[in-house]
Design a protein around this motif. Structure first.
Motif, short mmCIF file in Angstrom:
data_model
loop_
_atom_site.label_atom_id
_atom_site.label_comp_id
_atom_site.label_asym_id
_atom_site.label_seq_id
_atom_site.Cartn_x
_atom_site.Cartn_y
_atom_site.Cartn_z
N HIS A 68 -13.95 -19.78 -11.25
CA HIS A 68 -13.30 -18.82 -10.36
C HIS A 68 -12.46 -17.80 -11.12
CE1 HIS A 68 -14.33 -22.02 -7.45
NE2 HIS A 68 -14.50 -21.01 -6.64
N THR A 69 -11.81 -18.22 -12.20
CA THR A 69 -10.99 -17.26 -12.95
C THR A 69 -11.84 -16.24 -13.69
OG1 THR A 69 -10.88 -18.76 -14.86
CG2 THR A 69 -9.10 -18.91 -13.24
N HIS A 70 -13.14 -16.47 -13.75
CA HIS A 70 -14.05 -15.52 -14.39
C HIS A 70 -14.78 -14.67 -13.36
CE1 HIS A 70 -13.25 -18.08 -17.83
NE2 HIS A 70 -13.90 -17.23 -18.60
N THR A 71 -14.12 -14.39 -12.25
CA THR A 71 -14.70 -13.51 -11.23
C THR A 71 -13.78 -12.31 -11.03
OG1 THR A 71 -13.57 -14.62 -9.39
CG2 THR A 71 -15.71 -15.50 -10.05
N LEU A 72 -14.36 -11.21 -10.61
CA LEU A 72 -13.57 -10.00 -10.39
C LEU A 72 -12.55 -10.20 -9.27
CD1 LEU A 72 -16.41 -7.34 -10.69
CD2 LEU A 72 -14.59 -7.80 -12.34
N LEU A 73 -12.91 -10.97 -8.26
CA LEU A 73 -11.99 -11.20 -7.15
C LEU A 73 -10.73 -11.92 -7.63
CD1 LEU A 73 -11.33 -11.19 -4.13
CD2 LEU A 73 -12.58 -13.36 -3.94
N TYR A 74 -10.90 -12.96 -8.42
CA TYR A 74 -9.74 -13.74 -8.86
C TYR A 74 -9.07 -13.16 -10.09
CZ TYR A 74 -10.78 -17.31 -5.43
OH TYR A 74 -10.99 -17.98 -4.24
N ALA A 75 -9.59 -12.05 -10.62
CA ALA A 75 -8.87 -11.36 -11.69
C ALA A 75 -7.57 -10.75 -11.16
CB ALA A 75 -9.75 -10.28 -12.31
N LEU A 76 -7.59 -10.35 -9.89
CA LEU A 76 -6.42 -9.68 -9.33
C LEU A 76 -5.19 -10.58 -9.25
CD1 LEU A 76 -8.20 -7.62 -6.52
CD2 LEU A 76 -7.45 -6.85 -8.78
N PRO A 77 -5.29 -11.81 -8.72
CA PRO A 77 -4.10 -12.67 -8.75
C PRO A 77 -3.68 -13.06 -10.16
CG PRO A 77 -6.00 -13.85 -7.84
CD PRO A 77 -6.37 -12.41 -7.92
N GLN A 78 -4.62 -13.10 -11.09
CA GLN A 78 -4.24 -13.38 -12.48
C GLN A 78 -3.41 -12.24 -13.06
OE1 GLN A 78 -7.43 -15.47 -14.99
NE2 GLN A 78 -8.64 -14.62 -13.31
N VAL A 79 -3.79 -11.01 -12.76
CA VAL A 79 -3.00 -9.87 -13.20
C VAL A 79 -1.61 -9.92 -12.57
CG1 VAL A 79 -2.78 -7.35 -13.03
CG2 VAL A 79 -4.97 -8.37 -13.67
N ALA A 80 -1.56 -10.25 -11.29
CA ALA A 80 -0.26 -10.34 -10.61
C ALA A 80 0.61 -11.42 -11.25
CB ALA A 80 -0.48 -10.64 -9.13
N LEU A 81 0.02 -12.56 -11.59
CA LEU A 81 0.77 -13.63 -12.23
C LEU A 81 1.29 -13.20 -13.59
CD1 LEU A 81 1.76 -16.55 -12.44
CD2 LEU A 81 -0.53 -17.18 -13.26
N LEU A 82 0.44 -12.57 -14.38
CA LEU A 82 0.86 -12.12 -15.71
C LEU A 82 2.00 -11.13 -15.63
CD1 LEU A 82 0.57 -11.81 -18.75
CD2 LEU A 82 -1.38 -10.29 -18.36
N LEU A 83 1.90 -10.16 -14.73
CA LEU A 83 2.96 -9.16 -14.60
C LEU A 83 4.25 -9.79 -14.06
CD1 LEU A 83 0.87 -6.21 -13.13
CD2 LEU A 83 1.66 -6.50 -15.48
N ALA A 84 4.12 -10.75 -13.15
CA ALA A 84 5.31 -11.42 -12.61
C ALA A 84 6.03 -12.21 -13.70
CB ALA A 84 4.90 -12.33 -11.47
N LEU A 85 5.26 -12.90 -14.54
CA LEU A 85 5.89 -13.66 -15.63
C LEU A 85 6.60 -12.73 -16.61
CD1 LEU A 85 3.08 -16.30 -16.33
CD2 LEU A 85 5.32 -16.70 -15.28
N THR A 86 5.97 -11.60 -16.91
CA THR A 86 6.61 -10.62 -17.79
C THR A 86 7.92 -10.12 -17.18
OG1 THR A 86 4.45 -9.91 -18.62
CG2 THR A 86 6.29 -8.41 -18.96
#
Length: 403
Positions: A68-86
């Protein structure tokens, strides 16, 4: 390594494309934020490895990695998580993103592009991805480059080393990425011709640095990677044509369903391959494995590195068949219906081998050489069915009688 180098190169190029920062301190924070964002975004999708314990081996890895993390759909929450952690964990970066609109856009864009680049690079090899799930859950295979490709390491590694601000890091990077192909050649992973090609590649990136600066060196490295993929695409197309012609001779009347290809590292002339075909009987199918040289006069199959499928001593200069397994369509369809472990495994297997109660995907090794795809399905016939399963498409839906 490849994903990390791609992410760092992305961050460095974005930094060098931005206007000069207001202060040196802001410049240092911006560069570090872009480099770290590129690095993490280009690796984030592989966090799905933490999900592999959800199923017994090998199904946990086969079903949940590149999931699932290798799909375009689930790339969006991963980006949100990365930016939130930063934002939460890095006060200096939080101030920068709050005050500098250009830096904010650059960091967000780097995170998004880093995720897409991860999926794109994963799509280049024989393993495959299914980036459009849940709209389209079929696997997509590039069959273009080896899964650990030293061309990418050399081009991007040397480009980044030459762009480093710290002299110690610069010389360490140059030494590491210059020594790496030499060690690989000494260990038998690369041919001497491949080593010469990588040396020329490194010199070309260095020349770009001397003439065009650090940004020019990184741009040259990325162009070299893109050019290599293009060369592999042309070579792969030629390889498929030759394999089809050879298969027509050894199995007349068969219908070819698939020809998975895996190139040798830094070597567009040598290819390992498998074939999946049906016929000539109405209930029969066959899987085969072989090795091909596109330039047998220069590099016969006996000279292709043995660690990746070369056949030392084989008298066939251009193409050597290494393994053949015949099967029954009725048998594999019945097994898929009655053994839930096989059914789960077939959501991944592209070249299924079913011998003596053991399943192996021939992309990654022969039945007598167990690998990460090997499943002892007969021994697990009475075990509880694996769950949770992802709804990936079956690579061999054609063998199972589905469209």
């Amino acid at each position: 390594m490849t994903h990390s180098l791609v992410g760092l190169a992305l961050g460095e190029l974005v930094e060098r494309a931005l206007p000069a920062p207001s202060t040196p301190a802001q410049g240092r924070t911006r560069r570090r934020a872009l480099l770290l964002t590129g690095l993490l975004a280009s690796n984030f999708p592989d966090l799905d490895l933490v999900l592999t314990p959800l199923l017994p081996a090998p199904l946990g890895y086969l079903i949940h990695h590149r999931g699932h993390t290798h799909t375009l759909l689930y790339a969006l929450p991963q980006v949100a998580l990365l930016l939130a952690l930063t934002w939460l964990l890095w006060p200096a970066a939080r101030r920068l993103l709050n005050e500098d609109r250009a830096a904010r856009r650059a960091v967000i864009g780097t995170a998004l592009l880093g995720m897409v680049l991860h999926l794109s690079f994963d799509a280049l090899n024989v393993y495959g991805v299914h980036p459009f799930h849940p709209v389209d859950s079929r696997w997509i295979y590039g069959d273009l480059v080896f899964i650990v490709e030293p061309v990418f390491w050399t081009a991007l590694g040397i480009g980044l080393a030459l762009a480093a601000h710290n002299r110690a890091w610069r010389w360490f990077g140059l030494a590491f990425f210059a020594a790496m192909p030499v060690v690989f050649t000494w260990l038998g992973f690369l041919q001497w011709g491949s080593l010469a090609g990588l040396a020329l590649l490194g010199l070309a990136v260095g020349a770009a640095r001397a003439r065009l600066g650090a940004r020019g060196a990184l741009a040259a490295a990325l162009l070299a990677c893109a050019g290599f993929v293009g060369v592999q695409a042309v070579a792969g197309s030629a390889a498929r044509s030759e394999i089809r012609a050879a298969l027509a001779q050894v199995a007349p009347g068969s219908r070819v369903l698939d020809i998975p290809l895996s190139s040798f590292p830094a070597n567009p002339l040598c290819w390992s391959f498998a074939t999946v075909s049906t016929g000539p009987g109405a209930d029969s199918y066959a899987v085969r494995v072989g090795v091909l040289s596109l330039a047998p006069g220069i590099t016969p199959v006996s000279a292709c590195p043995v660690r990746f499928g070369g056949e030392p001593g084989n008298p066939a200069p251009a193409l050597a068949w290494k393994y053949l397994e015949n099967g029954s369509l009725a048998a594999i369809r019945a097994l898929q219906r009655t053994n839930c472990h096989v059914d789960a495994w077939l959501r991944f297997a592209r070249v299924p081998s079913l011998v003596d109660g053991v399943a192996t995907d021939l992309r990654f090794g022969a039945p007598d050489q167990p690998n990460f795809s090997t499943l002892p399905y007969a021994a697990r016939a009475l075990a509880p069915c694996p769950a949770p399963l992802a709804g990936w498409g079956y690579p061999r839906a054609d063998l199972l009688g589905w469209k």
